[in-house]
Design a protein around this motif. Structure first.
Motif: not given
Length: 150
Positions: A63, A65-67, A95, A97, A100, A104
């Motif tokens: 998944t 989600t939000n970067g 996970s 990160t 920026p 996505e």
């Protein structure tokens, strides 16, 4: 006799081998279980994860989600020898990160030879640089410049 039999192994110290395989030695954080590498190649951000012996269509969930890219996997392995069977299973998780400037809506994943590769597109347009904004003083706030007589 129904007694406990010692594991037959070519290892010269069978007790040490059992100690190394004990649950206490297996206490690792989930992040240590999936080894990854990440890098930028052209206009793509690439994450490669080692997941040998896993069926990606059944055992892997990815998944974004939000970067944050999340990789979850279920692993089960069974080894049969002449007089014993051994199995390992568990959940794997990692996970990451992402930078920026990832898109996505542009994500691809492939699995080959035990390596999961997730590729995420990067923004190709440069964002406008910040501009300097001048500060204005109100009429009653004027202050003399340094070196001026008051």
């Amino acid at each position: 006799m129904g007694g406990i039999t010692r594991r037959e192994s070519g290892w010269p110290f069978p007790d040490l081998l059992e100690w190394l395989e004990s649950p206490l030695m297996g206490m690792r954080s989930p992040a240590e279980l999936i080894r990854i590498e990440d890098y930028v190649e052209g206009d793509r951000y690439i994450v490669r994860a080692e997941l040998p012996g896993i069926d990606p269509s059944r055992d892997v969930d990815i998944t974004l989600t939000n970067g944050v890219l999340e990789i979850r996997a279920e692993k089960s392995e069974e080894m049969r020898e002449r007089r014993r069977t051994e199995f390992h299973y568990g959940s794997l998780y990692r996970s990451i990160t992402l930078p920026p400037d990832v898109r996505e809506d542009d994500v691809q994943a492939t699995y080959k030879d035990g390596v999961l590769e997730v590729s995420v597109g990067l923004e190709t347009e440069k964002k406008a640089e910040g501009r300097r904004i001048p500060i204005q003083r109100t009429a009653g706030e004027e202050r003399p410049q340094i070196g001026e007589a008051t």
